[in-house]
Write an enzyme that holds these catalytic residues in place. Structure first.
Site, PDB file in Angstrom:
ATOM      1  CG  ASP A 147      -1.992   1.021   1.180  1.00 51.33           C
ATOM      2  OD1 ASP A 147      -1.682   2.230   1.257  1.00 51.33           O
ATOM      3  OD2 ASP A 147      -3.162   0.647   1.048  1.00 51.33           O
ATOM      4  CG  HIS A 196      -7.977  -2.667  -3.172  1.00 50.27           C
ATOM      5  ND1 HIS A 196      -8.881  -1.916  -3.900  1.00 50.27           N
ATOM      6  CD2 HIS A 196      -7.662  -1.919  -2.086  1.00 50.27           C
ATOM      7  CE1 HIS A 196      -9.093  -0.761  -3.278  1.00 50.27           C
ATOM      8  NE2 HIS A 196      -8.360  -0.749  -2.171  1.00 50.27           N
ATOM      9  CG  HIS A 254      -6.795  -2.424   2.566  1.00 48.18           C
ATOM     10  ND1 HIS A 254      -5.818  -1.463   2.420  1.00 48.18           N
ATOM     11  CD2 HIS A 254      -7.853  -2.010   1.820  1.00 48.18           C
ATOM     12  CE1 HIS A 254      -6.262  -0.513   1.616  1.00 48.18           C
ATOM     13  NE2 HIS A 254      -7.493  -0.825   1.234  1.00 48.18           N
TER      14      HIS A 254
END
Length: 150
Positions: A41, A109, A111
């Protein structure tokens, strides 16, 4: 799997599509196998903060249906294995998805964040489990399983 319905031109406009297909020179894939990629990230909330992304364009978790349960399970399994192999702690982790309209990138997506206990105040808010803006992988899987019954 969810149908992206994107043309090649639209797919080229998606940052995560470009990253997932190694077309973004500023990003480095940490993992690539069986249609799944992992990269860091850009604003990490903890020492380990990765994005687990299908190479196929899927807009967001709201666009998933019961047929996508296997995909979500695969994202979670790959993310947990990657985290563990990299020295992260599953017991002190947070796995989840931003829930639209509170997502900044319109490409599914997951995390993967560890240690969750080290997140600062703002990150704790941004990645607050099962809030209006962030849902855990378990919450999403339960939602998809319940859609099956309807």
């Amino acid at each position: 799997m969810a149908d992206s319905g994107l043309s090649d031109t639209e797919r080229h406009k998606c940052l995560f599509c470009r990253i997932a297909h190694n077309q973004e020179p500023s990003s480095r894939l940490l993992y690539e196998k069986d249609g799944i990629v992992i990269f860091k990230d850009i604003r990490p909330a903890a020492a380990h903060h990765y994005l687990v992304v299908p190479q196929e364009h899927i807009k967001d978790p709201k666009h998933l249906g019961p047929k996508d349960i296997d995909l979500v399970n695969k994202l979670v399994a790959v993310g947990e294995e990657f985290l563990t192999q990299g020295g992260g702690d599953i017991a002190d982790s947070r796995l989840g998805f931003h829930w639209p309209p509170f997502n900044s990138i319109s490409h599914l997506h997951l995390h993967v964040i560890s240690p969750a206990s080290s997140m600062g105040f703002m990150a704790s808010l941004i990645f607050r489990p099962n809030s209006l803006w962030f849902v855990t992988a378990d919450w999403l899987l339960n939602r998809l399983k319940n859609m099956k019954r309807i």
